[in-house]
Design a protein around this motif. Structure first.
Motif, PDB file in Angstrom:
ATOM      1  N   TYR A 112      12.222 -19.594  -3.834  1.00 19.25           N
ATOM      2  CA  TYR A 112      13.011 -20.721  -4.314  1.00 19.25           C
ATOM      3  C   TYR A 112      13.949 -20.268  -5.425  1.00 19.25           C
ATOM      4  CZ  TYR A 112       8.882 -20.475  -7.403  1.00 19.25           C
ATOM      5  OH  TYR A 112       7.870 -20.038  -8.217  1.00 19.25           O
ATOM      6  N   ARG A 113      14.872 -21.154  -5.763  1.00 24.17           N
ATOM      7  CA  ARG A 113      15.713 -20.973  -6.944  1.00 24.17           C
ATOM      8  C   ARG A 113      15.044 -21.741  -8.073  1.00 24.17           C
ATOM      9  NH1 ARG A 113      20.658 -24.690  -7.264  1.00 24.17           N
ATOM     10  NH2 ARG A 113      18.965 -26.018  -8.044  1.00 24.17           N
ATOM     11  N   LEU A 114      14.591 -21.022  -9.085  1.00 23.26           N
ATOM     12  CA  LEU A 114      13.873 -21.637 -10.201  1.00 23.26           C
ATOM     13  C   LEU A 114      14.858 -22.079 -11.263  1.00 23.26           C
ATOM     14  CD1 LEU A 114      11.139 -22.290 -11.529  1.00 23.26           C
ATOM     15  CD2 LEU A 114      11.146 -19.957 -12.456  1.00 23.26           C
ATOM     16  N   ASP A 115      14.784 -23.343 -11.671  1.00 24.40           N
ATOM     17  CA  ASP A 115      15.695 -23.890 -12.675  1.00 24.40           C
ATOM     18  C   ASP A 115      15.027 -24.061 -14.032  1.00 24.40           C
ATOM     19  OD1 ASP A 115      17.990 -24.281 -10.890  1.00 24.40           O
ATOM     20  OD2 ASP A 115      16.745 -25.810  -9.944  1.00 24.40           O
ATOM     21  N   ALA A 116      13.848 -24.651 -14.061  1.00 23.60           N
ATOM     22  CA  ALA A 116      13.188 -24.909 -15.342  1.00 23.60           C
ATOM     23  C   ALA A 116      11.719 -25.221 -15.109  1.00 23.60           C
ATOM     24  CB  ALA A 116      13.856 -26.086 -16.061  1.00 23.60           C
ATOM     25  N   PHE A 117      10.913 -24.995 -16.137  1.00 22.40           N
ATOM     26  CA  PHE A 117       9.536 -25.471 -16.097  1.00 22.40           C
ATOM     27  C   PHE A 117       9.017 -25.656 -17.511  1.00 22.40           C
ATOM     28  CE2 PHE A 117       8.718 -20.761 -15.535  1.00 22.40           C
ATOM     29  CZ  PHE A 117       8.005 -20.525 -16.705  1.00 22.40           C
ATOM     30  N   SER A 118       7.953 -26.455 -17.622  1.00 22.64           N
ATOM     31  CA  SER A 118       7.243 -26.645 -18.874  1.00 22.64           C
ATOM     32  C   SER A 118       5.757 -26.658 -18.572  1.00 22.64           C
ATOM     33  CB  SER A 118       7.649 -27.952 -19.560  1.00 22.64           C
ATOM     34  OG  SER A 118       6.995 -28.088 -20.818  1.00 22.64           O
ATOM     35  N   ILE A 119       5.028 -25.735 -19.196  1.00 21.60           N
ATOM     36  CA  ILE A 119       3.582 -25.651 -19.019  1.00 21.60           C
ATOM     37  C   ILE A 119       2.923 -26.254 -20.247  1.00 21.60           C
ATOM     38  CG2 ILE A 119       1.617 -24.130 -18.625  1.00 21.60           C
ATOM     39  CD1 ILE A 119       3.573 -22.083 -17.470  1.00 21.60           C
ATOM     40  N   MET A 120       2.283 -27.392 -20.045  1.00 25.08           N
ATOM     41  CA  MET A 120       1.587 -28.072 -21.126  1.00 25.08           C
ATOM     42  C   MET A 120       0.109 -27.696 -21.086  1.00 25.08           C
ATOM     43  SD  MET A 120       4.022 -29.700 -22.640  1.00 25.08           S
ATOM     44  CE  MET A 120       3.265 -30.986 -23.616  1.00 25.08           C
ATOM     45  N   SER A 121      -0.706 -28.316 -21.903  1.00 27.04           N
ATOM     46  CA  SER A 121      -2.112 -27.922 -21.988  1.00 27.04           C
ATOM     47  C   SER A 121      -2.897 -28.240 -20.723  1.00 27.04           C
ATOM     48  CB  SER A 121      -2.777 -28.599 -23.188  1.00 27.04           C
ATOM     49  OG  SER A 121      -2.795 -30.008 -23.017  1.00 27.04           O
ATOM     50  N   ASN A 122      -2.467 -29.277 -19.992  1.00 29.18           N
ATOM     51  CA  ASN A 122      -3.231 -29.687 -18.813  1.00 29.18           C
ATOM     52  C   ASN A 122      -2.385 -29.979 -17.585  1.00 29.18           C
ATOM     53  OD1 ASN A 122      -2.028 -32.062 -19.604  1.00 29.18           O
ATOM     54  ND2 ASN A 122      -3.929 -33.110 -20.156  1.00 29.18           N
ATOM     55  N   HIS A 123      -1.074 -29.748 -17.652  1.00 28.64           N
ATOM     56  CA  HIS A 123      -0.216 -29.976 -16.490  1.00 28.64           C
ATOM     57  C   HIS A 123       1.058 -29.154 -16.584  1.00 28.64           C
ATOM     58  CE1 HIS A 123       1.504 -32.777 -19.453  1.00 28.64           C
ATOM     59  NE2 HIS A 123       2.587 -32.865 -18.697  1.00 28.64           N
ATOM     60  N   VAL A 124       1.771 -29.107 -15.471  1.00 34.54           N
ATOM     61  CA  VAL A 124       3.002 -28.308 -15.373  1.00 34.54           C
ATOM     62  C   VAL A 124       4.087 -29.148 -14.712  1.00 34.54           C
ATOM     63  CG1 VAL A 124       4.070 -26.223 -14.421  1.00 34.54           C
ATOM     64  CG2 VAL A 124       1.649 -26.186 -15.103  1.00 34.54           C
ATOM     65  N   HIS A 125       5.274 -29.150 -15.304  1.00 33.77           N
ATOM     66  CA  HIS A 125       6.474 -29.693 -14.672  1.00 33.77           C
ATOM     67  C   HIS A 125       7.341 -28.508 -14.245  1.00 33.77           C
ATOM     68  CE1 HIS A 125       5.603 -33.734 -16.003  1.00 33.77           C
ATOM     69  NE2 HIS A 125       5.740 -33.441 -17.283  1.00 33.77           N
ATOM     70  N   VAL A 126       7.869 -28.532 -13.024  1.00 30.80           N
ATOM     71  CA  VAL A 126       8.754 -27.456 -12.578  1.00 30.80           C
ATOM     72  C   VAL A 126       9.894 -28.045 -11.756  1.00 30.80           C
ATOM     73  CG1 VAL A 126       7.292 -27.003 -10.548  1.00 30.80           C
ATOM     74  CG2 VAL A 126       8.879 -25.245 -11.362  1.00 30.80           C
ATOM     75  N   VAL A 127      11.081 -27.481 -11.933  1.00 37.66           N
ATOM     76  CA  VAL A 127      12.271 -27.873 -11.180  1.00 37.66           C
ATOM     77  C   VAL A 127      12.724 -26.659 -10.390  1.00 37.66           C
ATOM     78  CG1 VAL A 127      14.603 -28.835 -11.285  1.00 37.66           C
ATOM     79  CG2 VAL A 127      12.917 -29.451 -13.054  1.00 37.66           C
ATOM     80  N   PHE A 128      12.768 -26.765  -9.068  1.00 36.96           N
ATOM     81  CA  PHE A 128      13.216 -25.648  -8.250  1.00 36.96           C
ATOM     82  C   PHE A 128      13.777 -26.149  -6.928  1.00 36.96           C
ATOM     83  CE2 PHE A 128       8.473 -25.527  -7.319  1.00 36.96           C
ATOM     84  CZ  PHE A 128       8.550 -26.081  -6.048  1.00 36.96           C
TER      85      PHE A 128
END
Length: 244
Positions: A112-128
Motif C-alpha cells: 500500500y501507499r502509507l500516508d499516516a498513522f498514530s499508535i496509541m496505548s491501546n489502538h492504532v489509526h492508519v491511513v493508507f
C-alpha cells in the motif's frame, strides 16, 4: 464493471466494502480495550438494525448498516479507547510500539501507499491506499453468483498479515500467549481530498487530544509520509509554535 462493483469477501461483523484504488482510514485495537458494555451496545443495535433491514427488498440494502451508524459507533469506541481506563495498554511500551511501527512502514510500497498513522496505548489509526485496483480483479462465478477475485492483497489480507505478524512478535516481547488484537477493525473509505486532510489531521492529533503531547509530531507513535510534510494543509502539525 466499475470500481464500485467490487466487494471484498470478508465480513466478520463489519462490512469492509471499498472501491479499488481508494484511500482508507482504518482503526484496530488491542483485545478487551473497549468496555464490554460499549461493545454489547454496539452489537445489540447492529443486530436489531440488520433484522429490520432483512425484511426489506435486497435492492434497498446498498449500505447495511449505514455509514452514519458506523461513524457514530466508531466515535463511541474511540472515546472509550482514548480514556484508556480499562484493558491492556501494551502499545505504550516503546519496544512493543516499535514492532507495530516497523510492520506498518514495511508494507509501504509492496502492499500500500502509507500516508499516516498514530499508535496509541491501546489502538492504532492508519491511513493508507492498498495497491489493489480494478485491473487486478478477475470476475468469476461462485455458488451461482458473480464474484471478483483480486490479484493484489485486499484490505482483509493486509490486516490479517499485519495483525498476525505483530501479535506474534509483541507477545514474545511481553512474554505472554493468547489473543493480542481484537478481531474487528473499523475502516472508512475516504471520498475526496478534503476528507483525506481531515482524517490525517484527526489521526495525528490523537495524542494531542489525549493530553500526551502539545504537538502531534512530538508523539513517538506518530508518522506522516515525507511527501505530505511540505503540504500547507499539514505544516501546522509539524512546525513548532512560535516562542512567546
Amino acid at each position: 464493471m466499475t470500481p464500485f462493483d467490487y466487494r471484498q469477501f470478508y465480513r466478520r461483523n463489519l462490512p469492509h466494502v471499498h472501491s479499488p484504488g481508494s484511500t482508507l482510514f482504518v482503526t484496530f485495537r488491542l483485545v478487551d480495550s473497549v468496555p464490554q458494555s460499549v461493545v454489547q451496545g454496539y452489537r445489540s443495535e447492529r443486530a436489531s438494525r440488520e433484522k429490520e433491514l432483512s425484511k426489506l427488498d435486497p435492492s434497498n440494502q446498498r449500505d447495511v448498516p449505514s455509514i452514519e451508524f458506523h461513524r457514530r459507533w466508531f466515535l463511541e469506541f474511540d472515546r472509550a479507547m482514548d480514556k484508556a481506563e480499562s484493558g491492556p495498554m501494551w502499545l505504550s511500551r516503546p519496544d512493543v510500539r516499535s514492532i507495530v511501527q516497523a510492520k506498518l512502514i514495511e508494507g509501504d510500497g509492496p502492499k500500500y501507499r502509507l500516508d499516516a498513522f498514530s499508535i496509541m496505548s491501546n489502538h492504532v489509526h492508519v491511513v493508507f491506499r492498498p495497491n489493489l485496483d480494478e485491473r487486478m480483479l478477475t470476475e468469476t462465478r461462485r455458488n451461482g453468483r458473480i464474484v471478483f477475485e483480486a490479484e493484489s492483497e485486499t484490505l482483509a489480507e493486509i490486516m490479517q498479515s499485519l495483525k498476525g505478524s505483530t501479535a506474534r512478535h509483541c507477545n514474545q516481547v511481553l512474554g505472554r500467549k493468547g489473543q493480542f488484537w481484537e478481531h474487528e477493525s473499523f475502516d472508512h473509505e475516504i471520498r475526496d481530498y478534503e476528507g483525506f486532510v481531515r482524517v490525517v489531521r484527526y489521526t495525528l492529533n490523537n495524542p494531542v487530544k489525549a493530553g500526551l503531547v502539545e504537538r502531534p509530531m512530538q508523539w513517538p507513535g506518530n508518522y506522516l509520509a515525507e511527501r505530505l510534510k511540505t503540504r500547507p494543509e499539514f505544516r501546522d502539525l509539524i512546525d513548532e509554535p512560535p516562542r512567546k
